[in-house]
Write a protein that holds these residues in place. Structure first.
Motif, short mmCIF file in Angstrom:
data_model
loop_
_atom_site.label_atom_id
_atom_site.label_comp_id
_atom_site.label_asym_id
_atom_site.label_seq_id
_atom_site.Cartn_x
_atom_site.Cartn_y
_atom_site.Cartn_z
N ALA A 1 -10.54 -0.84 -6.28
CA ALA A 1 -10.74 -1.89 -5.35
C ALA A 1 -11.17 -3.05 -6.08
N TRP B 1 -6.42 1.59 4.90
CA TRP B 1 -6.97 0.72 3.71
C TRP B 1 -8.39 -0.14 4.52
N LEU C 1 0.95 -1.27 -0.05
CA LEU C 1 0.03 0.11 0.08
C LEU C 1 0.98 1.38 0.03
N THR D 1 -8.07 -10.32 0.77
CA THR D 1 -6.89 -9.97 1.62
C THR D 1 -7.51 -9.32 3.13
N PHE D 2 -8.69 -8.85 2.93
CA PHE D 2 -9.45 -8.14 4.09
C PHE D 2 -10.07 -9.13 4.98
N ASP E 1 -8.43 -7.01 -2.85
CA ASP E 1 -8.86 -6.33 -1.55
C ASP E 1 -9.68 -7.20 -0.66
N TRP F 1 -4.94 0.49 -3.67
CA TRP F 1 -5.57 -0.73 -3.29
C TRP F 1 -4.78 -1.99 -3.76
N VAL F 2 -4.98 -2.99 -2.95
CA VAL F 2 -3.98 -4.13 -3.21
C VAL F 2 -3.86 -4.48 -4.54
N VAL G 1 -11.91 -0.22 2.83
CA VAL G 1 -12.79 -1.43 2.46
C VAL G 1 -14.11 -1.49 3.59
#
Length: 308
Positions: free
Chosen positions: A179, A210, A168, A186-187, A183, A173-174, A214
């Motif tokens: 997005a 981040w 990041l 990973t979230f 994301d 965003w990942v 999200v």
């Protein structure tokens, strides 16, 4: 989507949270059918043939198992390529794999046991907590995964957080500048950890910002439905046309087979092999309740065996 997709889930499911955020990103309308935390699941088991894991998505007489496959379906249904796991770059894909693998199984183990027990007692009560623990023990029996505990689990989770902070530094965003499924994949283990620990995420400023972004995406337009509505949708519709199968299928089409996850929750689903593509297994299940159903699984991470 012309017809809202039905998501069979429960609110505390981290994998379901990944899918709910996809609805949020696209502002989609979807139907929610809440299920028990552990089997039996009377509103779901007759549709899947006993598939153990959750969430499961339904569109009429087509049933989709595993969030990787559900994400691919949503990418097409919602005209949002960012939801397709195959569309992310190699670095984002590596983060996704680590998050959904080692970090996911460390997310609960990294929570101190007394705090975790308090959380479960608050959610399920004493009897429900005992049932939940027994079910989760059975879920991983014979599995190929090992859930780290204590300091080892915290080290695994911290590795994800550190790698995410570094990613990041150069990306909003990942997956890049917007997005995407990267994301949400990973979230969701971090969401699980925060839910179980009931504490704010211990992370650097980039990850914290981040995580908040999200969280604010939301879940789109959710409508609760009853079991009978899902059953009627399966009963009143025919499955969609089958995809073309690969020429070198290891099991001939029309064979009676069993499909099961290869890592954990290895409860097999039986049916007739209807289609086998590069990335998908489709079983036909002929049921007395609904007629013909097609149950879809990803090929990656699932075993396919002919019934003896």
């Amino acid at each position: 989507m012309n017809e809202p997709l039905i998501l069979h889930h429960y609110d505390g499911s981290p994998y379901a949270e990944k899918i709910r955020l996809m609805f949020g990103l696209t502002g989609a309308r979807w139907s929610s059918l809440l299920c028990p935390v552990q089997p039996p699941r009377p509103s779901l088991d007759p549709l899947t043939g006993g598939y153990r894991r959750i969430p499961v998505a339904q569109l009429g007489a087509d049933i989709f198992c595993d969030t990787a496959l559900i994400a691919k379906e949503l990418a097409v249904m919602l005209d949002c390529p960012a939801l397709d796991p195959d569309a992310v770059d190699a670095e984002a894909a590596a983060l996704m794999d680590y998050a959904q693998g080692k970090a996911f199984f460390a997310a609960i183990g990294a929570v101190p046991t007394p705090r975790l027990l308090v959380t479960m007692l608050g959610m399920f009560g004493p009897v429900g907590t005992v049932k939940f623990i027994k079910d989760r023990i059975n879920l991983v029996k014979g599995s190929t995964v090992r859930a780290p505990q204590g300091e080892k689990a915290r080290a695994v989770l911290n590795t994800l957080i550190d790698d995410l902070e570094a990613r990041l530094e150069t990306h909003q965003w990942v997956g890049g500048e917007q997005a995407s499924v990267a994301d949400f994949a990973t979230f969701h283990p971090l969401w699980l950890h925060v839910s179980c620990s009931r504490r704010a995420l211990d992370a650097g400023p980039k990850v914290k910002a981040w995580y908040q972004r999200v969280s604010e995406i939301g879940h789109g337009h959710r409508e609760e439905i009853a079991q009978e509505q899902a059953f009627a949708s399966a009963r009143d519709r025919k499955p969609r046309p089958l995809p073309d199968s690969v020429a070198d299928a290891p099991v001939p089409l029309g064979t009676e087979v069993q499909v099961a996850p290869a890592d954990y929750g290895k409860v097999p689903v039986s049916g007739t092999l209807a289609a086998l593509t590069e990335d998908r297994i489709v079983l036909t299940r002929d049921t007395w309740q609904f007629g013909t159903l097609h149950v879809h699984f990803p090929r990656n991470g699932y075993s396919l065996t002919a019934q003896s």
